[in-house]
Design a protein around this motif. Structure first.
Motif, PDB file in Angstrom:
ATOM      1  N   TYR A  16      -8.053  -1.626  10.369  1.00 47.75           N
ATOM      2  CA  TYR A  16      -8.082  -2.546   9.234  1.00 47.75           C
ATOM      3  C   TYR A  16      -6.802  -3.371   9.147  1.00 47.75           C
ATOM      4  N   GLY A  17      -5.709  -2.844   9.673  1.00 42.59           N
ATOM      5  CA  GLY A  17      -4.498  -3.650   9.752  1.00 42.59           C
ATOM      6  C   GLY A  17      -4.691  -4.835  10.687  1.00 42.59           C
ATOM      7  N   GLN A  18      -5.346  -4.593  11.824  1.00 43.26           N
ATOM      8  CA  GLN A  18      -5.632  -5.676  12.752  1.00 43.26           C
ATOM      9  C   GLN A  18      -6.675  -6.635  12.187  1.00 43.26           C
ATOM     10  N   LEU A  19      -7.676  -6.072  11.501  1.00 47.10           N
ATOM     11  CA  LEU A  19      -8.718  -6.909  10.906  1.00 47.10           C
ATOM     12  C   LEU A  19      -8.142  -7.818   9.826  1.00 47.10           C
ATOM     13  N   ARG A  20      -7.187  -7.310   9.087  1.00 46.44           N
ATOM     14  CA  ARG A  20      -6.559  -8.118   8.039  1.00 46.44           C
ATOM     15  C   ARG A  20      -5.942  -9.386   8.619  1.00 46.44           C
ATOM     16  N   ALA A  21      -5.437  -9.298   9.827  1.00 44.52           N
ATOM     17  CA  ALA A  21      -4.801 -10.454  10.473  1.00 44.52           C
ATOM     18  C   ALA A  21      -5.785 -11.273  11.302  1.00 44.52           C
ATOM     19  N   ASN A  22      -7.007 -10.744  11.491  1.00 49.84           N
ATOM     20  CA  ASN A  22      -7.998 -11.431  12.338  1.00 49.84           C
ATOM     21  C   ASN A  22      -9.384 -11.301  11.714  1.00 49.84           C
ATOM     22  N   ASN A  23      -9.508 -11.748  10.478  1.00 51.37           N
ATOM     23  CA  ASN A  23     -10.751 -11.518   9.737  1.00 51.37           C
ATOM     24  C   ASN A  23     -11.783 -12.589  10.071  1.00 51.37           C
ATOM     25  N   PHE A  67     -19.002   2.363   1.401  1.00 56.47           N
ATOM     26  CA  PHE A  67     -19.210   0.933   1.179  1.00 56.47           C
ATOM     27  C   PHE A  67     -19.284   0.187   2.521  1.00 56.47           C
ATOM     28  N   ARG A  68     -20.142  -0.802   2.560  1.00 53.33           N
ATOM     29  CA  ARG A  68     -20.310  -1.602   3.768  1.00 53.33           C
ATOM     30  C   ARG A  68     -19.076  -2.442   4.036  1.00 53.33           C
ATOM     31  N   ILE A  69     -18.874  -2.792   5.279  1.00 53.61           N
ATOM     32  CA  ILE A  69     -17.682  -3.557   5.666  1.00 53.61           C
ATOM     33  C   ILE A  69     -17.833  -5.040   5.338  1.00 53.61           C
ATOM     34  N   HIS A  70     -19.050  -5.518   5.236  1.00 52.78           N
ATOM     35  CA  HIS A  70     -19.258  -6.946   4.969  1.00 52.78           C
ATOM     36  C   HIS A  70     -18.982  -7.280   3.506  1.00 52.78           C
ATOM     37  N   ARG A  71     -18.294  -8.378   3.274  1.00 51.22           N
ATOM     38  CA  ARG A  71     -18.017  -8.851   1.926  1.00 51.22           C
ATOM     39  C   ARG A  71     -19.163  -9.734   1.429  1.00 51.22           C
ATOM     40  N   TYR A  82     -15.182  -9.919   6.178  1.00 50.95           N
ATOM     41  CA  TYR A  82     -15.103  -8.458   6.196  1.00 50.95           C
ATOM     42  C   TYR A  82     -14.056  -7.925   5.213  1.00 50.95           C
ATOM     43  N   LYS A  83     -14.316  -6.712   4.715  1.00 46.85           N
ATOM     44  CA  LYS A  83     -13.336  -6.024   3.876  1.00 46.85           C
ATOM     45  C   LYS A  83     -12.253  -5.442   4.766  1.00 46.85           C
ATOM     46  N   ASP A  84     -11.000  -5.553   4.325  1.00 46.00           N
ATOM     47  CA  ASP A  84      -9.894  -5.054   5.138  1.00 46.00           C
ATOM     48  C   ASP A  84      -9.470  -3.658   4.704  1.00 46.00           C
ATOM     49  N   HIS A  85     -10.442  -2.851   4.250  1.00 49.67           N
ATOM     50  CA  HIS A  85     -10.178  -1.474   3.864  1.00 49.67           C
ATOM     51  C   HIS A  85     -11.483  -0.690   3.946  1.00 49.67           C
ATOM     52  N   LEU A  86     -11.357   0.607   4.020  1.00 48.35           N
ATOM     53  CA  LEU A  86     -12.508   1.508   4.032  1.00 48.35           C
ATOM     54  C   LEU A  86     -12.586   2.192   2.677  1.00 48.35           C
ATOM     55  N   ALA A  87     -13.767   2.205   2.080  1.00 45.95           N
ATOM     56  CA  ALA A  87     -13.893   2.762   0.734  1.00 45.95           C
ATOM     57  C   ALA A  87     -15.143   3.613   0.625  1.00 45.95           C
ATOM     58  N   MET A  88     -15.026   4.685  -0.129  1.00 48.94           N
ATOM     59  CA  MET A  88     -16.170   5.556  -0.391  1.00 48.94           C
ATOM     60  C   MET A  88     -16.132   6.034  -1.836  1.00 48.94           C
ATOM     61  N   LEU A  89     -17.310   6.404  -2.343  1.00 50.36           N
ATOM     62  CA  LEU A  89     -17.474   6.753  -3.756  1.00 50.36           C
ATOM     63  C   LEU A  89     -18.357   7.981  -3.860  1.00 50.36           C
ATOM     64  N   TRP A  90     -18.053   8.817  -4.862  1.00 54.23           N
ATOM     65  CA  TRP A  90     -18.905   9.970  -5.165  1.00 54.23           C
ATOM     66  C   TRP A  90     -19.254   9.927  -6.644  1.00 54.23           C
ATOM     67  N   SER A  91     -20.534   9.872  -6.937  1.00 57.47           N
ATOM     68  CA  SER A  91     -20.984   9.791  -8.324  1.00 57.47           C
ATOM     69  C   SER A  91     -22.026  10.860  -8.600  1.00 57.47           C
ATOM     70  N   SER A  92     -22.091  11.260  -9.878  1.00 61.67           N
ATOM     71  CA  SER A  92     -23.031  12.306 -10.274  1.00 61.67           C
ATOM     72  C   SER A  92     -24.428  11.758 -10.490  1.00 61.67           C
ATOM     73  N   PRO A 108      -4.614  -0.465   5.233  1.00 59.19           N
ATOM     74  CA  PRO A 108      -3.717  -0.395   6.393  1.00 59.19           C
ATOM     75  C   PRO A 108      -2.397   0.323   6.119  1.00 59.19           C
ATOM     76  N   ASP A 109      -1.894   0.212   4.888  1.00 54.87           N
ATOM     77  CA  ASP A 109      -0.577   0.772   4.602  1.00 54.87           C
ATOM     78  C   ASP A 109      -0.576   1.875   3.547  1.00 54.87           C
ATOM     79  N   ARG A 110      -1.760   2.278   3.077  1.00 59.30           N
ATOM     80  CA  ARG A 110      -1.812   3.354   2.087  1.00 59.30           C
ATOM     81  C   ARG A 110      -3.238   3.859   1.963  1.00 59.30           C
ATOM     82  N   CYS A 111      -3.363   5.038   1.368  1.00 58.55           N
ATOM     83  CA  CYS A 111      -4.685   5.535   1.002  1.00 58.55           C
ATOM     84  C   CYS A 111      -4.542   6.237  -0.347  1.00 58.55           C
TER      85      CYS A 111
END
Length: 219
Positions: A16-23, A67-71, A82-92, A108-111
């Protein structure tokens, strides 16, 4: 012993660091197969394992979502595909009790881990404000004890305290909000424990659990 998902996290942060610079589609398409195999597939497995852990901790069944990578660029000035991060969710999955969801994001620089509701609808907002009015002291105490910070998600807060509450209400800032979520980074030194990503995320879930339980019980 590490669970292997730390390697997935490292690959994701590099990618995602590379994707951020080449989206662009031209950059992503030749790397799509590797992304699906090395990041998306293990991330889905991680989300499923964490759903079991969260269900155990909360005693409420939780469903994972990666979450899907496409914006969605239809209404955005930013047309990056594309989204420049990976995200997931847990709901009841129980909309009636307004129980907050858990979130995990890899940038790219934190989670970080989050817990809350990204936005209240009209009826839920009424219930939320009544809860703050009655239980605001305890809510503020739980939030402070968690060590988390208010996450900047959802609609912008109101500029004034909504009626019928007093402008000098002791929890005016909370009453102005249209969403409520806490966020926090993974614990410092989690890698050095050697226990892996599932243990590190579970640790933060446990820290946020009193916040989730309080809201689930009173909303």
């Amino acid at each position: 012993m590490s669970d292997g998902f730390t390697e997935m996290l490292d690959r994701a942060q590099r990618f995602y660091g590379q994707l951020r610079a080449n989206n662009t589609k031209d950059w992503f398409e030749p790397r799509k197969a590797d992304w699906k195999a090395d990041i998306e597939a293990p991330a889905k497995l991680f989300a499923e394992i964490m759903a079991e852990e969260i269900s155990r901790l909360t005693t409420a069944p939780h469903t994972p979502k990666l979450f899907r990578i496409h914006r969605d660029v239809r209404f955005s000035k930013d047309k990056s595909p594309y989204k420049d991060h990976l995200a997931m969710l847990w709901s009841s999955g129980d909309a009636d009790d307004l129980a907050p969801s858990f979130y995990f994001g890899i940038e790219p620089d934190r989670c970080f881990i989050g817990c809350g509701t990204p936005g209240f609808d009209k009826e839920a907002l009424t219930r939320y404000r009544a809860m703050v009015d009655r239980w605001g002291d305890r809510l503020a105490e739980i939030m402070d004890d968690s060590g988390g910070h208010l996450a900047a998600i959802g609609p912008e807060p109101l500029k004034r305290v909504p009626k019928p509450y007093d402008a000098d209400h002791p929890h005016a800032d909370l009453l102005k909000r249209k969403s409520l979520a806490l966020g926090m980074d993974l614990a410092p030194g989690w890698r050095e424990t050697g226990e892996g990503l599932v243990a590190a995320v579970t640790d933060r879930i446990e820290v946020l659990l009193p916040f989730r339980t309080f809201l689930a019980d009173r909303l």
